[in-house]
Design a protein around this motif. Structure first.
Motif, PDB file in Angstrom:
ATOM      1  N   ASP A  87       0.781  -1.246  -0.549  1.00 36.76           N
ATOM      2  CA  ASP A  87      -0.030  -0.055   0.438  1.00 36.76           C
ATOM      3  C   ASP A  87       0.901   1.360  -0.147  1.00 36.76           C
ATOM      4  O   ASP A  87       0.524   2.133  -0.390  1.00 36.76           O
ATOM      5  CB  ASP A  87      -0.838   0.007   1.554  1.00 36.76           C
ATOM      6  CG  ASP A  87      -2.007  -1.598   1.439  1.00 36.76           C
ATOM      7  OD1 ASP A  87      -2.574  -1.140   0.174  1.00 36.76           O
ATOM      8  OD2 ASP A  87      -2.941  -1.178   1.961  1.00 36.76           O
ATOM      9  N   GLU A 122       1.902   2.000  -3.633  1.00 40.42           N
ATOM     10  CA  GLU A 122       0.735   2.539  -4.219  1.00 40.42           C
ATOM     11  C   GLU A 122       0.816   3.934  -3.774  1.00 40.42           C
ATOM     12  O   GLU A 122       0.948   4.876  -5.199  1.00 40.42           O
ATOM     13  CB  GLU A 122       0.241   1.466  -4.006  1.00 40.42           C
ATOM     14  CG  GLU A 122      -1.593   1.420  -5.232  1.00 40.42           C
ATOM     15  CD  GLU A 122      -3.054   1.262  -5.108  1.00 40.42           C
ATOM     16  OE1 GLU A 122      -3.485   1.609  -6.022  1.00 40.42           O
ATOM     17  OE2 GLU A 122      -2.393  -0.007  -4.332  1.00 40.42           O
ATOM     18  N   LYS A 123       0.827   4.374  -2.688  1.00 41.91           N
ATOM     19  CA  LYS A 123       0.522   5.653  -2.423  1.00 41.91           C
ATOM     20  C   LYS A 123       1.632   6.627  -2.386  1.00 41.91           C
ATOM     21  O   LYS A 123       2.085   8.047  -2.928  1.00 41.91           O
ATOM     22  CB  LYS A 123       0.418   6.020  -0.728  1.00 41.91           C
ATOM     23  CG  LYS A 123      -0.132   5.344  -0.608  1.00 41.91           C
ATOM     24  CD  LYS A 123      -0.889   5.406   1.155  1.00 41.91           C
ATOM     25  CE  LYS A 123      -1.996   4.849   1.856  1.00 41.91           C
ATOM     26  NZ  LYS A 123      -1.807   4.556   3.115  1.00 41.91           N
TER      27      LYS A 123
END
Length: 362
Positions: free
Chosen positions: A215, A218-219
């Motif tokens: 995550d 992805e950020k």
């Protein structure tokens, strides 16, 4: 003269196999009519990777000693006898002019037998801390090609030649087209790419880190080429998406290096040597489970030259996200790392090793 016969042995991991293949390729380039035979350990990855590189290989029944008392250890004496007999038969039939060992279980019996038969032997040691097989064979070798200073603590000083580590020729001058690399991996040309390398078999701690930080990546707007290793592919293939390419093994490393903007890697000797040539920003996460912690020493040598970043496994929980963000947001840091790591490359290592081998042919 081109009718030479070279026998090579190195295996167990890519760190032993690829140097042997690189040496064979350079010998073949100089002596197109020469014959080559590899000898590996049965059921190890060299039995697959060497034929893929275009060479014949024969397997010996051999493996290393386990640290704990196991059934495999009880079989070890029988494996040694079997491998010595097998090596004797191979050497007698093939009649090599030179034997070359790059480490790994199978190179022990093969080079011991070859030296006993009067065949000149060359060892190639990749690491800053010598492997047990090469240490045992050192007394029988004519030359020992190394990549680090200070190796006389393991080997006779008069036999040592500092050459650097052999590198696959497709990496010496990365000419792969970035668009080709993006297409090959099915990536987005507008996103930055993180390449994750845990070694040919994989690295559990690096895989756990990547899983935890998906995550976060992805950020950061990143896409991943994640070589998780064949031992872990079943566990991690569920994360394979358009943005995260989960692979057991990367066969086109030239394309992987071309597409990478940032690299996370173990600090095995072969990986370090390749990454110096590649010239990309690297975060090394050394394996703590190796002899004399040599991966940390390998990485520390680059950190001292401001050529790479190192994070120890014990520091990842606390420091990874902040350290990674700092690198990603600083173009200046990335530029410095690229320039400095390139300065440490030894692109002619394979040629220098083959020069030493050729001296033994005369």
């Amino acid at each position: 003269m081109g009718n030479y016969r070279f026998i090579l042995s190195g295996g167990g991991t890519g760190g032993h196999i690829y140097p042997a293949v690189a040496i064979a390729n350079e010998l073949k380039r100089r002596h197109p009519d020469a014959e080559f035979l590899f000898v590996g350990a049965k059921d190890k990855m060299e039995m697959e990777k060497v034929p893929q590189a275009g060479y014949e290989i024969k397997g010996l029944w051999i493996s290393g000693l386990q640290r704990k008392l196991t059934l495999k250890n009880l079989m070890f004496p029988f494996k040694v006898i079997s491998s010595l007999l097998g090596a004797r038969k191979i050497v007698k039939q093939f009649k090599p002019q030179v034997a070359i060992g790059t480490g790994g279980f199978a190179s022990g019996p093969l080079l011991k037998v070859a030296a006993g038969a009067g065949v000149p032997c060359v060892l190639q040691e990749q690491n800053s801390f010598a492997g047990i097989t090469n240490k045992l064979l050192a007394g029988r070798a004519e030359k020992i090609c190394v990549a680090y200073d200070g190796m006389e603590k393991f080997f006779p000083k008069e036999k040592i030649v500092k050459t650097g580590n052999p590198i696959r020729m497709d990496l010496v001058d990365l000419k792969a087209d970035k668009n080709e690399a993006i297409t090959f991996f099915g990536l987005d040309a507008n996103k930055k790419t993180l390449l994750v390398l845990g070694g040919s078999l994989g690295a559990r701690r690096i895989n756990q880190l990547v899983e935890k930080e998906l995550d976060f990546f992805e950020k950061q707007g990143l896409q991943l080429v994640w070589q998780c290793g064949k031992l872990y592919h079943e566990e991690y293939k569920k994360y394979d998406t358009e943005k995260v390419k989960v692979l057991p093994f990367v066969n086109r490393m030239d394309l992987a290096y071309t597409v990478a903007d940032v690299i996370i890697s173990r600090a095995g000797a072969g990986s370090v040597s390749e990454l110096c040539l590649v010239g990309k920003p690297v975060i090394f996460i050394p394996s703590p489970n190796v002899a004399e912690d040599h991966q940390t020493k390998n990485a520390s040598a680059l950190v001292a030259e401001n050529a790479a970043i190192m994070m120890k496994e014990s520091e990842l929980e606390e420091n990874f996200e902040s350290g990674f963000t700092e690198l990603l947001e600083s173009e200046k840091t990335q530029k410095n790392l690229r320039q400095n790591i390139k300065k440490l490359a030894m692109p002619k290592a394979t040629e220098h090793i083959v020069d030493e081998i050729e001296k033994l042919l005369k």
